[in-house]
Design an enzyme around this catalytic site. Structure first.
Site, short mmCIF file in Angstrom:
data_model
loop_
_atom_site.label_atom_id
_atom_site.label_comp_id
_atom_site.label_asym_id
_atom_site.label_seq_id
_atom_site.Cartn_x
_atom_site.Cartn_y
_atom_site.Cartn_z
N GLU A 134 0.91 -1.16 0.26
CA GLU A 134 -0.05 0.39 0.06
C GLU A 134 0.87 1.12 0.34
O GLU A 134 0.49 2.43 0.77
CB GLU A 134 -0.49 -0.05 1.15
N GLU A 159 -6.33 -7.65 -0.82
CA GLU A 159 -6.98 -8.16 1.18
C GLU A 159 -8.43 -8.05 0.38
O GLU A 159 -8.89 -6.79 -0.17
CB GLU A 159 -6.26 -7.24 1.23
#
Lengths: 669, 669, 669
Positions: A149, A306
């Site tokens: 991320e 995710e």
């Protein structure tokens, strides 16, 4: 990768390093019961793997790999570089970021590394290489996952120096730079590269998106995205040296402001993202995030890296996913192009800030939970679906442009209104097609337009390079283009194109926008189209048709009667201009009508909250139906089909029932 | 102390050093007219007393002492260490704090000293000692008042080093620390103590109570409270050397987040606090703050060290205390255990930020003000009350737990909801007993439970040490325990107790909490108990009774029918679990019923806004009745009584009238 | 100046340095078409004019001057010192400010120079001198414009040292300073000047207007205003050396918090300001800002230095000026005393943060825009008006006091309420006269009162020096004084005047204010005056008449019946006291009645939103009527008149029609 993956991968982040080893075997047993076949390892283990400058310790990771391999799991191997070790921060403070207020940070949190830190570069590269070399022997590693991320900014003096180098490469000369930033305004002319400082709250900014000089701020955003990309590529290359055939990626976050995901895409072997909708995120937002991710690699399938099995603990109110909701969101991902259904995380940790984030195995440690059971049922279903959707494609005839640099430029603009939010405007268009059950591609400026019948470029404020030429060609050859207010104003340096708005788009749209009136949040104007009234909000252009035809006009204020909606016949195509921001009804009705005109079919007939998507591979077409409501619904599609989940067979145009939060995966015949 | 105090002390902060000496005599005359018999001196005089490193100048304080002593005043002598001198900040910058954003502060404000500053330690100790030695000859000093309203944080490098030492003492080894903080999460493992930095906005935090690592943040809170306590104790010991028989205290602020008042209590000779309710603070809040203070020293009476005669000038809207309100609030203090009624301040100052704070003597300088007259009337009344309530006790059969470390842990928790506020939840329980006219003790984890019939531990998120065993023993021996959602989750390091919530309380409560659903602020569920519906807000547990009996269940959402209220028979007692947060009606009705079951009597029959409390000394019982409303009310008590303020006599169960804002002090027979 | 100016100057900021030279000629042609006869040059050119320490380059400015001179334009020449060059910031970092949080700033934005920087002083002085010397030969320079919109703060150590010097001059001794700041409070006594630090968020402040010590904060505000004034005067003197006969000014911003405009006024040759009302600024606000500016130089006419032709791009919502609105706002300026109508800017720039700010020539670059045409029409009209209003006067019999130091002191006050906003309270009074069509002077404490019949001093919290004596004299000689709650509390050091509020005004007002009750924003009391009820908000004084007569009393709360409005006959005059803050109706009715009593005539009879003003020169009287509404209206004036814009003639008391957004300029006979 293709060779060994024959079904939708199911699993996700697994952090055995947080647990005693005797838990691992129990994990394997339970996860296999849940149908898990892939684990993402090593996302945050740098401190464990490298206790100091000289020594690496892979013993525990070796045992973890052995454990999951013996359990038959595939592995997505992360490089652990999204959080540096505490010892590194202490001994090499260059690795620490300087924040937007100019504060040098101390050790803590994650995303804590300066993107131009030599220490970070050196050790992240070395670690990625060591991991690749050490674990290349494992043929169950199906992907590499670099960092995590990416999302950080830094404003340190080293970044400042690198920024100057980056600017030299971009502009060549200070003359060019002074012109590009219009530094004659407020006498900001630079005589030496060294005079340029990072734009933040200590210099040009008075808030994260409020700046005195759009040019420097925009370039710094580009630069920071590029610096992080360089970091990513450093690891990418280090890995490829040892495992050239294993695909490498990193996980994005839908659309994340700080990273030009489209610019990064060429350097990813496949796209991946983490899906964490808030409890009030509408379904079409999630759908659009999926389609943006699919669009990154030109429509190729991606990984859902995710999602949470139930709770996202960092939300203000951590609402549970309702029964069936996790399953439905998982299928929504697949329906938009995901080849995986993966979770953060396998086992809920016992300490620190994500200990109340959802996991397949909860703190109670048993399989006897609602969440575990829903996961296990989904795992079982996905096994049965096999490879039918893997690497499938969605052949859309409609494209919506989403461009990061345009977003940045709009976010920095002083005027016309702080109400203007680029992604929210784009979403209004996306939603219409979502509710019309017409598939859409989310594209960037680099993408080919020739395969589309309709291209929508909402709020195309910035015309980069000769993108206007591309649009011209598209329309001249018969394409339909739709754009809006605040389009065509500036070039890639945020310098206004003189000669009247919408600048380089004036010709193709056949209009001249003389003024923009911004409306306070609580006010609106309206316009009438095809007999119905629609609201006009946020801004209202005051425009003059030149070659365009007026389709609708404002009803109120001193510009009542001026056009709110125009169309220009241009070559063999048409260019529409929507001069204001309206409500969902307008976009729905407007594009419903256009779809008829362009003969773009819907995938079926369904209520707005029953989503329909299509995935095609070879001669196989699969239509997904997703009921996002809490009521039973029914819908039709246009061909005979078999529900791959239930085996039910349906005839074309037959009413098909779908449960609340239900999913149908319909293989058409 | 006991020897010379034979009535409720009446007076408060007096700052003659701000005034020419000719004003002092006038002050003494007026204050004596107002019935003042105690003054707190020397709260902020450090700069006056010590003009430089080498010299002390007590001449003015000598004259002040002489003046007040000659006027027959008792003295509460402060040590002046809550604000250091400007010269000290300039010459010894180590005394200046570093704030939560990492900024080194400059001289200014108060609470401005770093708690680990050697300069502060050295000079505050020396000053306290010198004061004690110099003024020990005065037998009218009835108490020492160390510093003032301790409440500061510091994040400097010296505090950082001291934190590491503190951690070494707490954990012994880095292995233990890494385990306690679960540093395997996000790879935060520490290999050297020196790698640990203070948790603030530059490291683990993103806001004062938002942290990435609860463990380190929690320990830093403990450490800072301990450091301030060490500072307090340094002065305490310096004083005791010279005046071992004069009690020493410091003034708290109800419940103050930054100080673990319960951990400090053993080091206070008596408890004291400053009561500054906002104009919209409900009466039960104030009552609870009093009871928390009384609970600090196991039920012993305390000092009301400060309140305002009328206006608190730092409020957003500085509303006047209504006629009678100051008197009523003063008696409320006494009713809950105060042996003093003291004010900030005697005379309104002419400059700086508290010049518009209330005082007995206003800027007009005469006795002819409403405020002065109300103070003087109260002073007269208190003389007449004599010693009847001094050192009295309130023998409660109900205890409510209020624990600072639990508060801190809940405040730092990421999830389940930002709506969860520990003190506000505790207050909901307190309010029920307040309105039921049943006295309550506010206790800490250290306190003995055996004297209570009912113990309530709202949101007992953290089970420290073996507090579960203490609760077990209590219930097994016949006690009734009530606890709520989000209880039993973690140990003292904020590490989750595995095996299912509520962790170590699972057995005693006979339930398993599988999930928590957080509700947005505008939403609620509800449940039905004994035929009435009550709201379910903030969070709703999804729980399974194991040995418990279900008393009420949710009515809505997918968990409709799951328990909202359970009771578990355990040993000779019962353990209740309230799975959600409800409205005042529920708590009132629930505990009304329980009081009947447990045969816990109310003090009388009265409207909810007529407060009743009891104070007992030897065979003397005094019931206070306080009418917080603006209307006349009536009430009954169960025995014959005499109103000590009016001499009126009442029979048991007779209707007793009470004025709006009125007070009755009823000695029962 | 007088010699060469024979009409209202029309033009404004012109930045040809941002454009290629071939655009300049086109600019001149278009601007002349628009009636522009003055341009402000060189506002932000420092970096262009001075590329390094040693070299100046005036070549481009020479060409610009030549160009505009040849075009027959007058010039307002700016000194370019409102933003320093980037090279200067790099090589002389002393020029960079330290902000309120203690951060040293980097290069960027404008207003970026430390006011006590030797570098700034040296180079700004040198530049101003060089400009004056070089361009003195041009007789079309009609004014000098120093810097731009002064408004900065600095908290660096050098400012700190200068502050100490400033304090030494003000107080002479530390004893006097300690007394003035009441440093005995919280023990802040200073023993050395060096102990004094700048009051900001690192020392005494907890927010920009929240301070622990009002005294130091107030003095720092004065000091910073003085430092900037010193900078201004340095340039002023440098210019005067070469062009002693050309007037010099700087442009203010209505009332700007950071600059004591009244203290600066003696050093301006004429006043000037920039008028940027927000889209929701009421017309009377704008009118008051004009009158404040006119008041700076004792009623002399001023320059409207900047306004926008349409959009102010930094607003949250950049609404267009409606058709006619720009014209009406321009005439409003003239109606209140402006001798110019000037814009920012002539041509809209293409880059940086003001590129969407309005301009006469838009990005489209043609004359064919609504905005250009409206400007050109106005330009034409102004030519026809000639000199009739130049240097005219408005002879008001009513004055309203607006005092910066009083504003600062109120803004810093802790108590009675955060709802109290000084300018908003003043505006309530101003609005009444605006709606009554009675001209008002906005005055400062230095101004003579003898020419007024009525002086209003709203919230005269601070009595500086012997201003009470001035007021006493005014009333004794027959004047009417109106003041309000929170008046007379403190002296110029914010030290309370003892002996009862309103301190030194107690005698003249004949009242004693015992207490102030602050009301939460959502609450109000009310009072009845002359049979009507009016709200009582924000604060309610509890006061006792001494010699005053009570005109109205509160209706509610425990102080019902206490006075809300009093009048005191004093000498030959009267002093009114309004004890609370009320609604527009009250002020309107109250002053309507008083105007009758004092025989102060209105300028005519008109609806509240038709503004009437008067300008007088010799025997010429011109009444302006401005219709701020979107509807046609009619009004009357008391004498025969000719509309100078239309030539229409009207009789006294005749109904005169006025367009929506219309203007009439009525020369009376």
């Amino acid at each position: 990768m293709e060779k060994i993956i024959d079904k939708i991968l199911f699993g996700g982040d697994y952090n055995p390093e947080q647990w005693p080893e005797d838990v691992w075997q129990e994990d394997m047993r339970m996860l296999k019961d849940a149908g898990v076949d892939i684990v993402t390892l090593n996302v945050f283990s740098w401190a464990m793997l490298q206790p100091n400058e000289f020594f690496y310790d892979f013993r525990k990771l070796d045992r973890i790999m052995q454990c999951v391999t013996e359990a038959g799991m595939k592995v997505c191997m992360a490089t652990s570089t999204a959080a540096h070790p505490a010892w590194m921060a202490r001994r090499h403070p260059d690795i620490l970021r300087v924040d937007f207020d100019g504060h040098k940070r101390k050790f803590g949190s994650r995303h804590n590394s300066c993107p131009s830190s030599p220490t970070y570069r050196k050790y992240s590269k070395r670690l990625a290489g060591k991991l690749a070399r050490r674990y290349r022997k494992y043929d169950n590693i199906v992907a590499w996952h670099v960092s995590n991320e990416y999302s950080t900014d830094c404003y340190c003096e080293r970044c400042e120096r690198n920024f100057r180098k980056w600017l030299k490469r971009r502009y060549g000369s200070l003359e060019a730079l002074n012109a590009a930033w219009n530094t004659a305004f407020w006498g900001h002319k630079f005589y030496s590269w060294k005079e340029i400082v990072a734009p933040n709250n200590l210099s040009e900014h008075f808030g994260y998106t409020r700046t005195c000089f759009q040019g420097i701020s925009l370039d710094y955003r580009r630069f920071q995205s590029d610096m992080l990309l360089r970091d990513y590529r450093t690891e990418y290359n280090a890995i490829k040296k040892y495992t050239p055939n294993i695909p490498v990626t990193t996980n994005f976050m839908g659309y994340h402001y700080q990273i030009d995901q489209k610019a990064w895409a060429p350097y990813l072997d496949f796209a991946a993202w983490d899906n964490y909708p808030a409890c009030d995120s509408p379904e079409w937002s999630v759908a659009m995030w999926h389609d943006i991710t699919r669009g990154l690699k030109g429509g190729r399938s991606f990984w859902l890296m995710e999602q949470t099995p139930s709770v996202s603990n960092w939300n203000r109110y951590c609402a549970l996913k309702r029964p069936g909701e996790m399953r439905e969101l998982s299928y929504q991902a697949v329906a938009h192009g995901a080849d995986t259904v993966m979770f953060f995380q396998m086992r809920r940790s016992i300490g620190a800030c994500e200990k109340y984030h959802g996991a397949i195995i909860d703190h109670v440690g048993t399989e006897n939970t609602r969440v575990f059971k829903e996961c296990a049922e989904l795992g079982e279903e996905l096994k049965n679906l096999k490879a039918v959707t893997l690497a499938a494609r969605t052949n859309s005839r409609v494209a919506i442009l989403f461009d990061w640099e345009n977003w940045w430029a709009i976010s920095y603009s002083a005027g016309p209104t702080t109400e203007l939010n680029y992604p929210e405007e784009v979403k209004k268009f996306y939603r219409a097609f979502y509710e019309l059950h017409i598939p859409v591609d989310m594209i960037g400026c680099e993408d080919d337009l020739s395969k589309y019948d309709l291209v929508i470029a909402p709020v195309l404020y910035m015309i980069k390079g000769n993108y206007d030429v591309k649009l011209n060609d598209f329309v001249k050859r018969g394409g339909h283009l739709v754009t809006t207010f605040f389009s065509g104003y500036v070039n890639e340096n945020d310098l206004v194109t003189l000669g009247g708005y919408p600048g380089k788009l004036r010709d193709i749209l056949g209009i001249w926008v003389e003024e923009i009136d911004a409306l306070p949040a609580e006010k609106e104007n309206n316009f009438t189209w095809e007999g119905l009234d629609y609201s006009a909000k946020i801004v209202c252009d005051l425009l003059h048709p030149e070659t365009a035809e007026v389709l609708a006009s404002y009803n109120n204020d001193f510009y009542a009667g001026m056009p709110a909606l125009t169309v220009n016949e241009y070559g063999d195509g048409k260019a529409y201009y929507i001069a204001t921001s309206s409500d969902p009804d307008f976009y729905y009705n407007f594009f419903e009508r256009m779809a008829v005109e362009l003969n773009i079919p819907s995938l079926g007939e369904a209520p707005k909250d029953v989503e329909l998507t299509i995935r095609c591979k070879g001669s196989n077409n699969v239509i997904f139906a997703l009921n996002h409501s809490f009521e039973h619904k029914c819908f039709k599609i246009w061909s005979d089909a078999t529900d791959l989940l239930t085996g039910e067979e349906f005839r074309a145009n037959e009413e098909i029932w779908i449960d609340n939060m239900g999913v149908r995966v319909l293989k058409t015949r």
